[in-house]
Scaffold this motif. Sequence first.
Motif, short mmCIF file in Angstrom:
data_model
loop_
_atom_site.label_atom_id
_atom_site.label_comp_id
_atom_site.label_asym_id
_atom_site.label_seq_id
_atom_site.Cartn_x
_atom_site.Cartn_y
_atom_site.Cartn_z
N PRO A 1 0.79 -1.39 0.06
CA PRO A 1 -0.02 0.09 -0.08
C PRO A 1 0.76 1.55 0.06
O PRO A 1 2.03 1.08 0.31
CB PRO A 1 -0.93 0.03 1.50
CG PRO A 1 0.00 -1.07 2.13
CD PRO A 1 0.67 -1.86 1.37
N ARG A 2 0.21 2.32 -0.67
CA ARG A 2 0.90 3.59 -0.60
C ARG A 2 0.87 4.24 0.99
O ARG A 2 -0.31 4.13 1.60
CB ARG A 2 0.33 4.59 -1.42
CG ARG A 2 0.75 4.43 -2.97
CD ARG A 2 -0.09 5.37 -3.78
NE ARG A 2 0.39 5.29 -5.05
CZ ARG A 2 1.51 5.99 -5.29
NH1 ARG A 2 2.15 6.88 -4.81
NH2 ARG A 2 1.73 5.82 -6.93
N ILE A 3 2.00 4.49 1.64
CA ILE A 3 1.85 5.19 3.16
C ILE A 3 2.56 6.27 3.25
O ILE A 3 3.79 6.53 2.78
CB ILE A 3 2.66 3.91 3.88
CG1 ILE A 3 1.66 2.77 3.90
CG2 ILE A 3 2.92 4.59 5.26
CD1 ILE A 3 2.75 1.56 4.61
N ASP A 4 2.09 7.31 3.79
CA ASP A 4 2.50 8.59 3.70
C ASP A 4 3.44 8.53 5.18
O ASP A 4 2.92 8.49 6.31
CB ASP A 4 1.49 9.59 4.13
CG ASP A 4 1.95 11.00 4.10
OD1 ASP A 4 2.98 11.31 4.54
OD2 ASP A 4 1.31 11.91 3.26
N HIS A 5 4.58 8.88 5.14
CA HIS A 5 5.50 8.99 6.09
C HIS A 5 5.78 10.41 6.73
O HIS A 5 6.84 10.56 7.32
CB HIS A 5 7.00 8.15 5.81
CG HIS A 5 6.64 6.85 5.81
ND1 HIS A 5 6.55 6.01 6.69
CD2 HIS A 5 6.46 6.11 4.39
CE1 HIS A 5 6.32 4.55 6.17
NE2 HIS A 5 6.63 4.73 4.87
N SER A 6 5.09 11.31 6.27
CA SER A 6 5.52 12.63 6.52
C SER A 6 5.41 13.23 7.96
O SER A 6 5.88 14.32 8.58
CB SER A 6 4.70 13.73 6.03
OG SER A 6 3.76 13.27 4.93
N TYR A 7 4.74 12.44 8.95
CA TYR A 7 4.43 12.67 10.12
C TYR A 7 5.04 11.68 10.97
O TYR A 7 4.99 10.40 10.83
CB TYR A 7 2.97 12.55 10.55
CG TYR A 7 2.35 13.94 9.67
CD1 TYR A 7 2.02 15.03 10.26
CD2 TYR A 7 1.54 13.67 8.75
CE1 TYR A 7 1.45 16.33 9.54
CE2 TYR A 7 0.84 14.46 7.67
CZ TYR A 7 0.99 15.88 8.20
OH TYR A 7 0.30 16.70 7.41
N THR A 8 5.39 12.03 12.35
CA THR A 8 6.24 11.10 13.29
C THR A 8 5.52 11.35 14.66
O THR A 8 5.53 12.58 15.12
CB THR A 8 7.49 11.06 13.34
OG1 THR A 8 8.11 11.01 12.07
CG2 THR A 8 8.29 10.04 14.29
N ALA A 9 4.98 10.40 15.52
CA ALA A 9 4.58 10.65 16.70
C ALA A 9 5.46 10.70 17.72
O ALA A 9 6.65 10.13 17.48
CB ALA A 9 3.66 9.27 16.96
#
Length: 260
Positions: free
Chosen positions: A20-28
Amino acid sequence: MKLLSLVLSVFLLAACSSGPRIDHSYTASGQNSRVQYIVLHYTSTDLPHSLQLLTQEEVSAHYLINTVPPTIYQLVDENRRAWHAGVSEWQGRTWLNATTIGIELINQGYFDTPKGRYWQPYAQPQIDALIVLLKDIMQRHQLPPGSIIGHSDIAPQRKVDPGPLFPWKQLADAGLMPWPDAAVVAREQAVFTVSPPDVAWFQQQLAGLGYEVPNTGELDDATRNVIRAFQMKYRQALYDGQPDAETAALLLVLNRMGKA
């Protein structure tokens, strides 16, 4: 029509294989390493047999350190679980394979002879390599001092490794773990010599450090095994499993250090 079906099949195959396409722009911010402790073991055998056991059998470890030359082998990625701890408990956490990094040291352990039990000493180059590795792991996983434990700490009823010749004090001198001040221990020992605590006190103090220990007030075999594991770490000259004044002093000082 056949050409269209072929193109569609290739597209679907490519989509499935890529995931799947996953957006990695945010990190908890609410996260930390899965690693809570580092567990030290000895292999009880030589390098060829250790490699065979740790790579071709069910048991495994993240790292294996040889003696001469002091080579560090990585056998399991740190993000994956290695099968080194078995049934275990420390500070209330159980089955510690999931939350630990396991390090095996090439060392024969002990031999029982007519003159008594012989423990194999550790080679200093091997310990030097271990300290470098421990510092690296602790820095990367942001582990506090005291996160390094022995197999005998987490499974005192069935394990004795890394044994009474493992140089824990060298790890303390390298800043990797707390160590009780000898003068403070001597003062507390004098007090306990006059007024020794009961078995329940020892059980409570051992539990405070993280050991799984009975809470019965009885000096049973299980309690002796836990005391022996503690003594093999902090008082290696005598590890008879007896709740004496020096052991009481060591326990008290270490627990105070943990609460400071």
